[in-house]
Design a protein around this motif. Structure first.
Motif: not given
Length: 1028
Positions: A586-607
């Motif tokens: 869970i922590a890695l999932l958040f830290f990975s997304a936080a690398k580029d949280a303005s990336n819509i596709q990345l945050t969508s995959d994270t959600y």
């Protein structure tokens, strides 16, 4: 006199802003007051060879602005004070002189100005333009020819009308043909000539070319130019020719061939195999060898640093030629060329391998930035390279000739593997890359690949590759191993190599010394897992975690997306293991997304990954899930996020909202203490749209799932959670907050009314009054829907109470009832969501059945008034002609809306089928099923727990609370869940109209006759047999 302008032009180039600004203002004033003087000086400076090139360019650029504003009424930029005729004549004459300049940039500017002027002046005021142009084209001076070609391209791009060019096209093409075939014209000029032909072909692509004379012209032109193009591509690659512009000539020829084939496909078809395809194919084999010698082998004699140099076109030429070959492959003759000749197919593979090699340029880039390799590997790079083009070419042919292509790929792979050395790794990596390009497609490969020993040979090649000392060959082998074993699992059952490859991939995913190899291992693991579910084990899950841990510090660009996808794969192995603190997932999932949280596709995959984990966590484990997930999320949440922190904060709030939304009821103990304080503070201070939306949803979910935990929470000042929520709602209902930011406030209000209504006393009435007031000024349909749902829920419980309460709410000049009803009915058509629409339909039906005089006295918008006019309504006119509607009573509008909803029921729905609206439906289908419930009972009003009359008592302090007898009082509000979908809405509508026909048919028919459109009457007529 020109010196004043020279000084001003020099001043515009000053490093000091004040000097530049002053000069620009003076030039602007001269343009307004002394336009003729300014334009004359500018053209004189631009044509005077003794001035520096930069000054002459500056003069022509300012002249361009002056011409746009002072030349002709036809120009959009024209502001008046048109130039005198003698000044215009001087400018036209001098521009032709500049077109003969040896300086390409000056010629280009002059050509642009000529094109601009010609759009207004040619042919009426500038009849000599064409003669001057043809004179330059026929000149023996290279500069004149180049100038004329520049003009032609500008005119073809944005100057000529079809009629203008059609009248001179034959002469132009004849002159261009002479230039393209003359032995006295150098190759650079021929290259420009061919590019002008391409522009002419593109011009024809945008206009009609019908008519016998035009067709005859096109047929002749295609015949002549296909020969010219073929001859150009046949020119030998001698050193002298290359230095003289051969590569640019061939490059422009390849582009022109594509344009001709695109513009005149039927006329080109007879020459496709005989001239065009065969010429391009033959030259591609030569140009690819030249490319490889420079970019894959590194010729020391080539300068690769000059962006305008020949090396640029050495790379672009094969790109253009491969694209044309790819476009030709759907042609049956071209397919036969490869299918029926093993020699041609093997030549195709050889060429593809040559072009598919990793260039030294890319290798150097990837050594500096391994993330760029990952981006390329995920096919997300904006760069289109020869390597990418080769894979597209192979993929295209695989769609038409899979078996012979795969056979040639196998043969080449085995050949390269047996002859490969450590130094010569590029061709072997390229064939593996191309093989994977084909194999990754979802096809059956049993027949094309055959069985042992070929499969075993290929597996062994891959096994050897993962042990290679070369990073790129090793990485490619790992990726191919995952693809190979996933797509060929049905014919690999007897082999133990897939098992060995998977274990090797798991090990290398965290231990390999190369970032690139570890990233490729993650990609391979995802493919292995989709093929071998038995491999879903804790060891696999932990191997993914360790690999992500090894990559995350340096992850950038598209690498975080790879990490998130891999972590989702790890979650799916075992959600129960994923929620354990030591899993780190869970922590890695958040830290990975936080690398580029303005990336819509990345945050969508994270959600998506987080939602999967929340949905698949058992209720008894949810406390553990929260204990693992919440601390890193809340720790990363800033209470007053800066612009840089906003994407991360938005991501966190959305993840927390998902976590709470999926949680059991009541929430795990302590959740509100952890989550609510920071989120509440953000909602009270932030102005960001997204974070306010997600935060509002989160608060609504908290109240929905555990109102008591929030009720008992206190902030450091002693305020209760309910009081803080009311402050949040008050802020979001304030018109100063944008509607898009407050988009979810209605959900919060609904939950507050549902769960805390008995505690609010007079505040409850104030809350609902404030909601009505906000609704009165709202304009966004989705925002209006969110607020309307507050009242729609209440109407389903006590419609008369809602009407009476809102009628007592006094707003600016209207009552709350008028504000709510008008906003509701005007925007109903834009409402979205099955459950939301069903709730609205039920509520409106109940309001209609009240027959309340207050309701029926409210006038609302009816039908759009369509004006009968022949005037063309432009955008500017439309702004001054707002839409007009008829006016009808509210109950009439409600009926019209519900009729249209009835008409929207799909013909394949269960309700329509039972109603006999489908062919073959039974005769008695019009009768309701025995177990159909009455429309007014489809929705459970007890969910809100109180009647409107009780609410009114609370609002007047006449009662201290209420008691709900509902056993479902703690259920989520209907619009948080799907409870029947669209079929329930359809059933509600049908039952409503059945009741009208049974009890109020005369009134229904009266309203229909007086107020309904023909379309609405047709709906009732179509449904009447089953409603009566």
């Amino acid at each position: 006199m020109d010196q004043q302008i020279v000084d001003l032009l020099n001043a515009t180039q000053s490093a000091e802003r004040e000097i530049r600004s002053s000069a620009e203002q003076q030039l602007g004033r001269l343009q307004e007051s002394q336009g003729n003087y300014l334009a004359t000086s500018l053209i004189n400076i631009g044509s005077t060879t003794s001035y520096p090139i930069s000054l002459r360019q500056s003069a022509l650029l300012i002249l361009k602005l002056t011409i746009a504003r002072t030349w002709s009424l036809q120009f959009d930029e024209f502001v008046g004070n048109a130039l005198d005729g003698n000044v215009k004549s001087l400018i036209r004459q001098q521009l032709f002189e500049i077109l003969r300049s040896p300086e390409r940039k000056l010629r280009s500017l002059a050509a642009n100005l000529v094109s601009k002027i010609s759009s207004a002046d040619f042919p009426d005021e500038w009849p000599e333009l064409f003669d001057g142009l043809m004179s330059m084209l026929r000149s023996a001076e290279t500069e004149s020819i180049e100038g004329a070609l520049s003009i032609l391209k500008e005119l073809l791009d944005d100057g000529f009308t079809f009629e203008q060019f059609a009248s001179i096209a034959i002469q132009v093409f004849e002159a261009l043909y002479v230039l393209a075939t003359s032995s006295s014209v150098d190759l650079w000029t021929k290259a420009n000539t061919i590019d002008t032909v391409r522009a002419a072909l593109n011009f024809f692509n945008q206009v009609q070319t019908e008519g016998d004379s035009m067709k005859a012209f096109v047929n002749q032109a295609v015949d002549l130019w296909s020969t010219v193009f073929s001859n150009n591509l046949a020119l030998a690659y001698t050193d002298d020719a290359r230095k003289g512009g051969l590569i640019l000539l061939k490059h422009n020829t390849a582009k022109a061939i594509q344009q001709m084939d695109s513009t005149f496909p039927s006329e080109t078809k007879p020459y496709l195999m005989s001239r065009l395809f065969t010429s391009v194919w033959a030259d591609l084999r030569n140009s690819s060898a030249l490319y490889a010698s420079i970019y894959a082998k590194g010729s020391p004699d080539e300068d690769l640093t000059d962006p305008e140099g020949e090396a640029r076109y050495i790379k672009m030429l094969p790109l253009e030629e491969m694209e044309f070959v790819r476009q030709c492959i759907p042609n049956h003759q071209v397919q036969a060329f490869f299918k029926t000749s093993a020699e041609n197919m093997h030549a195709f593979i050889d060429l593809s391998v040559t072009m598919g090699q990793i260039s030294m340029e890319d290798e150097d880039d990837w050594k500096e930035d391994a993330n760029a390799f990952v981006t390329e590997e995920l096919a997300l790079s904006p760069k289109y390279t020869c390597r990418t083009a080769s894979s597209d070419l192979v993929l295209e042919l695989s769609d038409h000739a899979l078996e012979p292509l795969v056979d040639a790929l196998k043969t080449k792979m085995i050949s390269l593997a047996s002859a490969s050395s450590i130094e010569a790794w590029r061709p072997l990596e390229a064939i593996l890359f191309l093989f994977e390009t084909v194999l990754v497609q979802d096809r059956s490969y049993g027949e094309p690949l055959g069985h042992s020993p070929t499969i075993e040979q290929l597996l062994q090649i891959i096994s050897n590759g993962v042990s290679s000392p070369n990073v790129y060959l090793r990485a490619r082998s790992y990726v191919l191993s995952g693809t190979f074993c996933r797509n060929l699992k049905d014919i690999l059952t007897a082999s133990d190599i897939p098992e060995k490859l998977f274990n090797s991939t798991l090990h290398a995913a965290s231990t390999d010394s190369s970032f690139i190899v570890r990233a490729c291992c993650l990609l391979a693991i995802q493919r292995f897992l989709s093929a071998y579910p038995r491999r879903h084990s804790k060891a696999t899950q932990m191997a993914i975690v360790e690999s992500v841990n090894s990559l995350i510090a340096d992850a950038a660009d598209e690498t975080p997306s790879l990490l998130v996808d891999s972590l989702e794969a790890a979650i799916k192995i075992s959600p129960d293991l994923a929620i354990l603190p030591d899993s780190q997932i869970i922590a890695l999932l958040f830290f990975s997304a936080a690398k580029d949280a303005s990336n819509i596709q990345l945050t969508s995959d994270t959600y998506e990954a987080f939602e999967y984990l929340a949905d698949n966590t058992k209720a008894e484990n949810y406390q553990k899930f929260c204990e693992t997930a919440i601390p890193p999320l809340v720790a990363g949440l800033s209470t007053e996020p800066s612009d840089d922190e906003l994407p991360n904060s938005t991501l966190i709030v959305n993840l927390l909202s998902t976590l709470v939304d999926r949680a059991p009821t009541p929430l795990p103990s302590g959740l509100v203490d952890f989550v609510f304080p920071k989120v509440a503070h953000i909602l009270l201070v932030s102005d960001d749209n997204q974070i306010l939306q997600y935060g509002s949803e989160l608060v609504a979910h908290i109240i929905q799932h555990d109102a008591e935990q929030l009720r008992n929470w206190r902030d450091i000042q002693g305020k209760s959670g309910v009081e803080v929520v009311l402050n949040i709602v008050a802020r979001l209902l304030n018109p100063a907050v944008e509607e898009s930011s407050a988009m979810c406030v209605g959900e919060v209000v609904s939950e507050v009314v549902d769960k805390y209504g008995r505690d609010l006393g007079e505040l409850l009435g104030q809350l609902l009054s404030a909601t009505a007031q906000r609704l009165a000024s709202a304009s966004n349909p989705m925002f209006i829907q969110n607020l309307v749902l507050v009242y729609a829920h209440m109407v389903t419980i006590d419609p008369q109470g809602v009407v009476n309460f809102l009628a007592d709410v006094k707003l600016e000049g209207i009552t709350g009832l008028e504000a709510v009803i008008r906003a509701w009915l005007a925007n109903f058509d834009a409402f979205k969501g099955y459950q939301e629409i069903r709730l609205n339909v039920l509520a409106l039906a109940k309001l209609y059945m009240l027959h309340d005089q207050l309701m029926e006295s409210i006038e609302v918008e009816g039908d759009l008034i369509v004006e009968n006019t022949n005037v063309i309504i432009t955008r500017s006119r439309a702004k001054n002609r707002p839409y007009k509607f008829t006016t009808v009573p509210a109950h009439v509008k409600i009926l019209k809306l519900l009729i249209n909803e009835l008409g929207a029921i799909p013909s394949d729905s269960n309700v329509a089928s039972r109603a006999g609206l489908l062919p073959g439906a039974s005769d008695n289908a019009g009768s309701a099923d025995e177990d159909d419930r009455e429309w007014e009972d489809d929705f459970n009003p007890a969910e809100l727990g109180m009647t409107m009359s009780e609410l009114q008592k609370l609002a007047r302090s006449e009662s201290n609370g209420y008691d709900s007898d509902s056993e479902n009082g703690d259920e989520p509000l209907a619009y948080f869940q799907e409870k029947g979908g669209d079929e329930k809405t359809n059933e509600t509508l049908v039952e409503f109209f059945r009741e009208l026909y049974a009890n109020e048919r005369e009134k229904l028919e009266q309203i229909s006759g007086n107020h309904c459109s023909d379309a609405e009457k047709d709906i009732l007529k179509r449904w009447q047999p089953t409603l009566v």
